[in-house]
Design an enzyme around this catalytic site. Sequence first.
Site, PDB file in Angstrom:
ATOM      1  N   GLU A 142     -17.395  40.058 -21.414  1.00  0.00           N
ATOM      2  CA  GLU A 142     -17.264  41.474 -21.805  1.00  0.00           C
ATOM      3  C   GLU A 142     -16.958  41.713 -23.290  1.00  0.00           C
ATOM      4  O   GLU A 142     -16.030  42.446 -23.631  1.00  0.00           O
ATOM      5  CB  GLU A 142     -16.189  42.151 -20.934  1.00  0.00           C
ATOM      6  CG  GLU A 142     -16.505  42.064 -19.447  1.00  0.00           C
ATOM      7  CD  GLU A 142     -15.441  42.695 -18.551  1.00  0.00           C
ATOM      8  OE1 GLU A 142     -14.409  43.146 -19.057  1.00  0.00           O
ATOM      9  OE2 GLU A 142     -15.663  42.728 -17.334  1.00  0.00           O
ATOM     10  N   GLU A 198     -21.082  38.813 -10.169  1.00  0.00           N
ATOM     11  CA  GLU A 198     -19.955  39.501  -9.523  1.00  0.00           C
ATOM     12  C   GLU A 198     -20.481  40.621  -8.631  1.00  0.00           C
ATOM     13  O   GLU A 198     -19.949  41.730  -8.609  1.00  0.00           O
ATOM     14  CB  GLU A 198     -19.006  40.064 -10.592  1.00  0.00           C
ATOM     15  CG  GLU A 198     -18.514  39.007 -11.559  1.00  0.00           C
ATOM     16  CD  GLU A 198     -17.484  39.508 -12.574  1.00  0.00           C
ATOM     17  OE1 GLU A 198     -16.944  40.612 -12.386  1.00  0.00           O
ATOM     18  OE2 GLU A 198     -17.258  38.784 -13.555  1.00  0.00           O
TER      19      GLU A 198
END
Length: 364
Positions: free
Chosen positions: A150, A255
């Site tokens: 991220e 995910e």
Amino acid sequence: MILIIPVLYEGCSSSKKNTSNTSSLKEAYKNYFLIGTALNIAQIEEKDPRAAALVPQQFSAITPENIMKSALIHPGWDRYDFDMADKIVAYGNKYNIRVNGHTLIWHSQLPAFMRNMKDADSVKQFFTNHINTVAGRYDGKVFSWDVVNEALEEDGSLRKSVFSEKLGSDFVTEAFRLAQKAAPHTELYYNDYNIEQPKKRAGAIALIKKIQAAGIRIDGVGIQGHWRASNIPLKEIENSILEFSALGIKVMFTELDLGVLPNPWDSDAADVNLKAVYSEKMNPYAKGLPDSVQTKFTKGYEDLFKLFLKYKDKIGRITFWGVNDGQSWLNDWPIRGRTNYPLLFDREFNPKPAYYKVVALAGK
Ligand code: XIL
């Protein structure tokens, strides 16, 4: 520990078929890509016999949901806690399941001593020591690492974080440089949410090209895949598979979960720091999921896996973020205490209609 597997499924009605002798995700997809799940502490320690039976039967890859994040594995400046990480590596060896290390460098879930660090040299030391120590210890023991998680904003620019502010815009490349040296026998990935969206994708491509231009190894990219069942960006996912794989790297969906609850901001940003207040209106399915929503949810997984199968030669792994609905982080994020239904197994570990769809697609 002795597991009496048949007992687990006793009492299942015939409509709730169990998976004990019918099918397995990892078997169905074994010629295509790995199928993974995230594991929490109780699951790594095999404390829940139902999860302990299901995980090795269904999955060929595992990712620790939290225990390898820096707050947990590196709690003090000179202090590391490898206990749980060693356990997940042992779990992988025991059942021949590949472990994806998650994650080395991330601005969230940082150790307390790091959070307000002002001095750039100290941040640099933390960064270097952390990667050398953790990636070095698990070199060749974990199959892959999410080296950086991220690092991008939604517009594709570099996220403002302790790392970008104190180390400068090269910190992602530097993380891969250190990881390549410390973990020559482990695959190295960049991981993020919403990088299937055009602007953020362009930022990720630039980041990956920069790493490659520096002559540093990057083996893959992980698209997190926290989507809403009602709003799966199929076209952008397809474009992303094509554009990322054109860089010569594997594409992973790392995910995956398909939430069915309203999002307070009508957004897909999976920022763990977002929070909103609970209201009953925001928790519409506390007593069960209506068939109409279940049908849409199943169709969402069907569409996605059709796409994944179309590009099976470019995809390395699809990992679900959790084993069953009751354990999903989406019950507590971004609003605490809701009842969500994002995975392929229900709260009793029974396979949902989407499970059978996904397994059946692989056979076609
Ligand atoms: C989540 C875990 O599932 C939660 O248990 C924890 O409280 C917060 O983090 N993106 C990521 C994951 O990369 O590490 C996050 O996991 C979910 C969003």
